[in-house]
Design an enzyme around this catalytic site. Structure first.
Site, PDB file in Angstrom:
ATOM      1  CG  ASP A 246      -2.066   0.958   1.121  1.00 47.99           C
ATOM      2  OD1 ASP A 246      -2.335   1.443  -0.001  1.00 47.99           O
ATOM      3  OD2 ASP A 246      -2.691   1.253   2.159  1.00 47.99           O
TER       4      ASP A 246
ATOM      5  CG  ASN B 193      -7.923  -1.780  -4.952  1.00 50.37           C
ATOM      6  OD1 ASN B 193      -6.995  -2.566  -4.757  1.00 50.37           O
ATOM      7  ND2 ASN B 193      -8.190  -0.797  -4.110  1.00 50.37           N
TER       8      ASN B 193
HETATM    9  C1  IPE Z   1      -5.270  -2.609  -0.082  1.00 47.03           C
HETATM   10  O1  IPE Z   1      -4.994  -1.257  -0.258  1.00 47.03           O
HETATM   11  C2  IPE Z   1      -5.247  -3.318  -1.391  1.00 47.03           C
HETATM   12  C3  IPE Z   1      -3.951  -3.417  -2.052  1.00 47.03           C
HETATM   13  C4  IPE Z   1      -2.811  -3.044  -1.548  1.00 47.03           C
HETATM   14  C5  IPE Z   1      -3.981  -3.996  -3.348  1.00 47.03           C
HETATM   15  P1  IPE Z   1      -6.138  -0.163  -0.367  1.00 47.03           P
HETATM   16  O2  IPE Z   1      -5.463   1.135  -0.571  1.00 47.03           O
HETATM   17  O3  IPE Z   1      -7.148  -0.572  -1.354  1.00 47.03           O
HETATM   18  O4  IPE Z   1      -6.794  -0.258   1.081  1.00 47.03           O
HETATM   19  P2  IPE Z   1      -7.687   0.798   1.881  1.00 47.03           P
HETATM   20  O5  IPE Z   1      -8.750   1.247   0.960  1.00 47.03           O
HETATM   21  O6  IPE Z   1      -6.793   1.912   2.284  1.00 47.03           O
HETATM   22  O7  IPE Z   1      -8.190   0.039   3.064  1.00 47.03           O
HETATM   23  C1  IPE Z   2      -1.529   0.394  -3.347  1.00 47.52           C
HETATM   24  O1  IPE Z   2      -1.330   1.760  -3.369  1.00 47.52           O
HETATM   25  C2  IPE Z   2      -1.797  -0.173  -4.716  1.00 47.52           C
HETATM   26  C3  IPE Z   2      -3.207  -0.536  -4.952  1.00 47.52           C
HETATM   27  C4  IPE Z   2      -4.157  -0.547  -4.070  1.00 47.52           C
HETATM   28  C5  IPE Z   2      -3.558  -0.928  -6.297  1.00 47.52           C
HETATM   29  P1  IPE Z   2      -2.552   2.784  -3.333  1.00 47.52           P
HETATM   30  O2  IPE Z   2      -2.938   3.117  -4.719  1.00 47.52           O
HETATM   31  O3  IPE Z   2      -3.641   2.283  -2.465  1.00 47.52           O
HETATM   32  O4  IPE Z   2      -1.845   4.042  -2.656  1.00 47.52           O
HETATM   33  P2  IPE Z   2      -2.477   5.005  -1.573  1.00 47.52           P
HETATM   34  O5  IPE Z   2      -2.956   4.150  -0.450  1.00 47.52           O
HETATM   35  O6  IPE Z   2      -3.583   5.741  -2.237  1.00 47.52           O
HETATM   36  O7  IPE Z   2      -1.348   5.880  -1.176  1.00 47.52           O
HETATM   37 MG    MG Z   3      -4.057   2.471  -0.491  1.00 44.32          MG
END
Ligand code: IPE
Ligand code: IPE
Ligand code: MG
Length: 240
Positions: free
Chosen positions: A14, A62
């Protein structure tokens, strides 16, 4: 002291978006930087003797992100799976997809299935890519599978439920790592993490490197896993 190297490490990668925003870049640039971190960690995990490395790349939730971001993520996955599959096979790494395949756009699914095919006879580390994965979905799949089989109430066991999960033979993670300073599971492997050790770091995923991975493994090695027993029992079992 626990087992020295975890057999199965699962990572919630993340913070790509925030990494980019902090640099005044677009979120997609963060995802691109995230791919470089994936490459480093796959290599390191393999070198350290990890048997299963599960990477949470895209959750069932997502799909609710802006269409352009979802499309860019699917493109990136397709492109990198194509590019890396051969080298992974050469390094004896086996790629497996974990998640709801029916949701994936055709080109991304094809690239993932080709990577599985190209690496299928690898006997080394299994690289499990959680794409379009949701822990609740997976448990529901298990329940539906039991109903389809016509299993009677008294025949319902954990083992039989698991047989209907996406990858029934995947062992539970020993260690779950989450980057980006969030302390939550976000619908990752829910059933399977019942007794996993959890490790959180404030670093954004693109800044997570070999040194940080080693640090997580070190912390893991210092934990005592008791599985509900007393410390004295665990000590006694270890000495026999
Ligand atoms: C979790 O991250 C999913 C992945 C890393 C693929 P998210 O960014 O989707 O999680 P939340 O929404 O902050 O809980
Ligand atoms: C994790 O990074 C990757 C995916 C969930 C696909 P994020 O895209 O969630 O990054 P933040 O949490 O918005 O910084
Ligand atoms: Mg995230």
């Amino acid at each position: 002291m626990g087992e020295s190297v975890p057999r199965h490490v699962a990572i919630i990668m993340d913070g790509n978006g925030r990494w980019a925003e902090n640099k005044l870049l677009g979120r997609i640039r963060g995802h691109v930087a995230g791919v470089s971190a994936v490459r480093k960690i796959v290599r390191r995990a393999n070198d350290r003797g990890v048997r299963y490395l599960t990477l949470f790349a895209f959750s069932s939730e997502n799909w609710n992100r802006p269409r352009t971001e979802v499309a860019a993520l699917m493109q990136l996955m397709k492109f990198n799976l194509r590019r890396e599959a051969k080298e992974l096979a050469e390094n004896n790494v086996r790629v497996r997809l974990l998640g709801d395949r029916s949701m994936l756009p055709e080109p991304a699914l094809k690239a993932a299935e080709e990577a599985e095919e190209i690496t299928k006879s690898s006997t080394g580390m299994e690289l499990v890519l959680a794409i379009s994965y949701g822990g609740r979905d997976e448990i529901l799949e298990g329940v539906k599978g039991l109903i389809r089989e016509g299993v009677k109430e008294e025949e319902v066991t954990e083992k039989r439920l698991r047989e209907h999960f996406y990858l029934p033979d995947l062992p539970d993670p020993d260690l779950v790592i989450r980057t980006s300073g969030e302390y939550r599971i976000s619908n990752f492997l829910l059933w399977q993490i019942a007794y996993s050790e959890l490790y959180f770091t404030d670093l954004y995923w693109p800044d997570f490197d070999e040194k940080e991975f080693d640090r997580a493994l070190e912390v893991f090695a210092s934990r005592e896993r008791r599985f509900g027993k007393t410390s004295a029992q665990v000590e006694r079992e270890k000495s026999v």
